[in-house]
Every structure is written in C-alpha cells, then in structure tokens.
Write an enzyme that holds these catalytic residues in place. Structure first.
Site: not given
Ligand code: PEP
Length: 254
Positions: A12, A98, A100, A170, A176, A216, A237-238
């Site tokens: 990100k 995505h 977002e 997702e 997140g 997550s 992501g994180g």
């Molecule tokens: C993402 O944004 O693609 C994602 C899966 O984030 P996170 O792993 O932080 O939930």
C-alpha cells in the site's frame, strides 16, 4: 498442470525507499523456499518498483507488482502511470481493483475492465481483486455481489486470457481489521468464484485460475487458510511489511 500458489505482498502507501530496501533485504536474508509452482509477488509503490525488481533479480519465482495502473494508454493525464511505463521497467503483475481503489478512487467495473484490457495488451499480468463489504455479508448476498464484480469486469475476456489468471478474494470487512474470514467462509467463496468461472469458461480454465485470499492473513493463520482446496495463496497487506511475517507466509504456501 498444477495452478500457481502465490504469496503476494501489498505494501500500500507505506515506507520510504530506504525502509523498502531494508525490508526486502531482511526478507531475502530469511530462508524461504519457493517450489516450481509457487511465487512470491511484491506489490510495492511505483517509486520503488525498479529498485525492488533489481533486488529480486536471480531469485527464483519472485516478482514485482504495481498496485494500480491507468485505464488510459498515454497522454494528458497528469499524475497517472501507464501500463506501458510499468512494462518498460519489467514489472510483472498489476493489482487491479483493490477495494481501497474502488472505494476511495471510485473505480467502476467498466474502468477495471479497461485496465485489465490494457494489462493484456501490454503484457502485464493482472491480479484482479473482488470482495464484499460488511453490509453485504450481513445481508448474506455476498455470492451475487462477487458474481457481479466478476461478470462485469472479466467476462469480456476470452478463455485463453483467463487461463492461469489470478483473482484475489478480499472481503472488505477482513481487510486491515484483524478479523479474517473463517477457513470455511474463504473456501466457500473461493469455490463459488471457481464455479462462476467454470460456468462461463469451462472447468479446465477455472481450475487453472489462482484464487488468493486477502484479509488479515498473518504468519499464524496463513497455513490453515492456504490449505483449503480452492485457496491458492494470499494477498497480504499489514503482515507483508514485517519481513519475518511475510517469509513465514511464503513458507505456508501449499
Ligand atoms: C489488502 O489490503 O490487500 C489486505 C489483505 O490487507 P491486510 O492483510 O492488512 O488485511
């Protein structure tokens, strides 16, 4: 042919160049084994793509992804980055749609279809994201919601283009939030996605599509999710911002 199993990082809008270099160096120092049918993909901000690509040179089955590209080919679109530019610096994949970007940048089904077309014309591999918000999950209409995302942005493609394609499911309520879909919820939706693709393109094409789970995923839950029969890895992501976490996630691929 076994379909690809992929651990894809989505950094990100995080890190400076120095921090990005440090993260990739740390990760490459941790032993992680990629089998022939497994890939690690690093979805990094535009300014770092060239550098990270070079750092991955000679590393088995390790690729870079842009997190977006323009739906236009070229021209007076200040601030945009084209697929051709990405191809010219040897980018491999592009994350398309995505949640977002759909939410904050108003990307429509039609815009995403245009972006995917440009990826194919340019020789970039799209990672197409889909997934429902919490209200849709609570209303138990997630199956038709995701079906619409697939039909509206992918069904103009032909079977050859979709052979070996990559989809990331997702659920927005799991991104997140620290709240993953259960293994059963993930498997159920992934099987649903595969059956939608099979209905339109046949079982051979559907079986070749890698369907990644995102939301997550961490080192401590990756294995249980990835071992579901229709889950072919994850979009992370994180946890992809922590070298030890992401290395362990790569090592959790089946
Ligand atoms: C993402 O944004 O693609 C994602 C899966 O984030 P996170 O792993 O932080 O939930």
């Amino acid at each position: 042919m076994m379909r690809k199993q992929i651990a894809a990082a989505n950094w990100k809008m995080n890190l400076t160049l120095q921090q990005a270099d440090q993260l990739i160096d740390e990760l490459l120092d941790i032993p992680h084994d990629l089998k022939d049918y497994q890939e690690a993909v690093f979805g990094v901000p535009f300014p770092f793509l060239f550098n990270i690509k070079n750092k991955l040179a000679g590393k088995k089955n390790s690729f870079v992804a842009a997190q977006n590209c323009s739906d236009k080919n070229a021209g007076a679109y200040t601030g945009e980055v084209s697929a051709a530019m990405l191809k010219s610096i040897a980018v491999d994949y592009v994350i398309i749609g995505h949640s977002e970007r759909r939410e904050y940048f108003n990307e429509s089904h039609a815009t995403l279809a245009d972006k995917i077309n440009i990826c194919f014309e340019t020789g970039l591999k799209p990672i197409f994201c889909c997934g429902e918000p919490l209200a849709i999950r609570e209303a138990e209409t997630q199956n038709s919601f995701v079906e619409t995302q697939l039909t509206e942005s992918l069904f103009h493609l032909n079977a050859q283009q979709l052979t070996g394609f990559v989809i990331a499911y997702e659920p927005i309520w799991a991104i997140g939030t620290g709240k993953t879909a259960s293994n059963e919820q993930a498997q159920e939706m992934h099987a649903h996605i595969r059956s939608i693709m099979a209905g339109q393109y046949g079982a051979v094409v559907a079986d070749s599509i890698s369907i990644l789970y995102g939301g997550s995923v961490k080192a401590n839950n990756a294995k249980a999710i990835f071992c579901q029969p229709d889950v072919d890895g994850g979009l992370i992501g994180g946890a992809s911002l922590v070298a030890t976490e992401f290395a362990a996630i790569i090592n959790s691929l089946k």
